[in-house]
Scaffold this motif. Structure first.
Motif, PDB file in Angstrom:
ATOM      1  N   TYR A  89      -1.557  57.204  29.191  1.00 53.04           N
ATOM      2  CA  TYR A  89      -0.641  56.994  28.071  1.00 53.04           C
ATOM      3  C   TYR A  89       0.647  57.756  28.342  1.00 53.04           C
ATOM      4  O   TYR A  89       0.620  58.918  28.747  1.00 53.04           O
ATOM      5  CB  TYR A  89      -1.260  57.500  26.770  1.00 53.04           C
ATOM      6  CG  TYR A  89      -2.446  56.678  26.343  1.00 53.04           C
ATOM      7  CD1 TYR A  89      -2.276  55.530  25.581  1.00 53.04           C
ATOM      8  CD2 TYR A  89      -3.737  57.033  26.727  1.00 53.04           C
ATOM      9  CE1 TYR A  89      -3.365  54.756  25.210  1.00 53.04           C
ATOM     10  CE2 TYR A  89      -4.826  56.266  26.359  1.00 53.04           C
ATOM     11  CZ  TYR A  89      -4.633  55.132  25.597  1.00 53.04           C
ATOM     12  OH  TYR A  89      -5.708  54.368  25.228  1.00 53.04           O
ATOM     13  N   VAL A  91       4.533  58.621  26.654  1.00 51.17           N
ATOM     14  CA  VAL A  91       5.425  58.602  25.499  1.00 51.17           C
ATOM     15  C   VAL A  91       6.796  59.075  25.974  1.00 51.17           C
ATOM     16  O   VAL A  91       6.911  60.130  26.599  1.00 51.17           O
ATOM     17  CB  VAL A  91       4.918  59.526  24.371  1.00 51.17           C
ATOM     18  CG1 VAL A  91       5.925  59.585  23.231  1.00 51.17           C
ATOM     19  CG2 VAL A  91       3.565  59.061  23.871  1.00 51.17           C
ATOM     20  N   HIS A 106       1.455  52.156  23.378  1.00 50.53           N
ATOM     21  CA  HIS A 106       0.311  52.318  22.491  1.00 50.53           C
ATOM     22  C   HIS A 106       0.690  52.733  21.068  1.00 50.53           C
ATOM     23  O   HIS A 106      -0.162  52.818  20.198  1.00 50.53           O
ATOM     24  CB  HIS A 106      -0.661  53.363  23.079  1.00 50.53           C
ATOM     25  CG  HIS A 106      -0.038  54.714  23.209  1.00 50.53           C
ATOM     26  ND1 HIS A 106       0.953  55.001  24.116  1.00 50.53           N
ATOM     27  CD2 HIS A 106      -0.268  55.857  22.528  1.00 50.53           C
ATOM     28  CE1 HIS A 106       1.311  56.255  23.994  1.00 50.53           C
ATOM     29  NE2 HIS A 106       0.587  56.811  23.028  1.00 50.53           N
ATOM     30  N   LEU A 107       1.967  52.983  20.835  1.00 51.65           N
ATOM     31  CA  LEU A 107       2.427  53.414  19.508  1.00 51.65           C
ATOM     32  C   LEU A 107       2.870  52.222  18.668  1.00 51.65           C
ATOM     33  O   LEU A 107       3.437  51.269  19.197  1.00 51.65           O
ATOM     34  CB  LEU A 107       3.593  54.393  19.645  1.00 51.65           C
ATOM     35  CG  LEU A 107       3.294  55.695  20.373  1.00 51.65           C
ATOM     36  CD1 LEU A 107       4.580  56.518  20.522  1.00 51.65           C
ATOM     37  CD2 LEU A 107       2.221  56.491  19.652  1.00 51.65           C
TER      38      LEU A 107
END
Length: 111
Positions: A89, A91, A106-107
């Protein structure tokens, strides 16, 4: 200004921490394998790190509008970790006068 820096670092660390028994066992023995930092004074900073359990991150900040009523610190960065499902993952984020703005596959995305 210092509060934004501290808050963004704490948020990044808290969100990047993987959960689950495997992650806890792996994290217990994790070590920092790479760390670069350049504190360029009041105008900004940048750093990057990697750990032996696959967590990595980088961040850079720049002072905008110095000496004015609109002076602010714009922070850009990213962090990555492997989730319990084995997926990596990532970000990417921006933290500035408009707040903390994370982006990741994934957000959830605002409509």
């Amino acid at each position: 200004m210092k509060m934004i820096i501290a808050l963004s670092a704490l948020v990044a660390i808290a969100v990047a921490a993987p959960q689950g028994q495997f992650a806890k066992d792996n994290d217990a023995n994790a070590v920092v394998v790479k760390y670069d930092s350049d504190n360029i004074g009041i105008d900004g900073y940048n750093f990057a790190f990697e750990t032996s359990n696959g967590i990595s991150g980088q961040e850079a900040a720049q002072l905008n509008n110095p000496g004015t009523d609109n002076e602010n610190l714009a922070v850009r960065g990213s962090y990555s970790y492997t989730g319990d499902d084995g997926q990596v993952y990532t970000v990417n984020y921006l933290a500035d006068e408009n707040g903390f703005q994370p982006i990741g596959k994934h957000l959830p995305v605002q409509p």
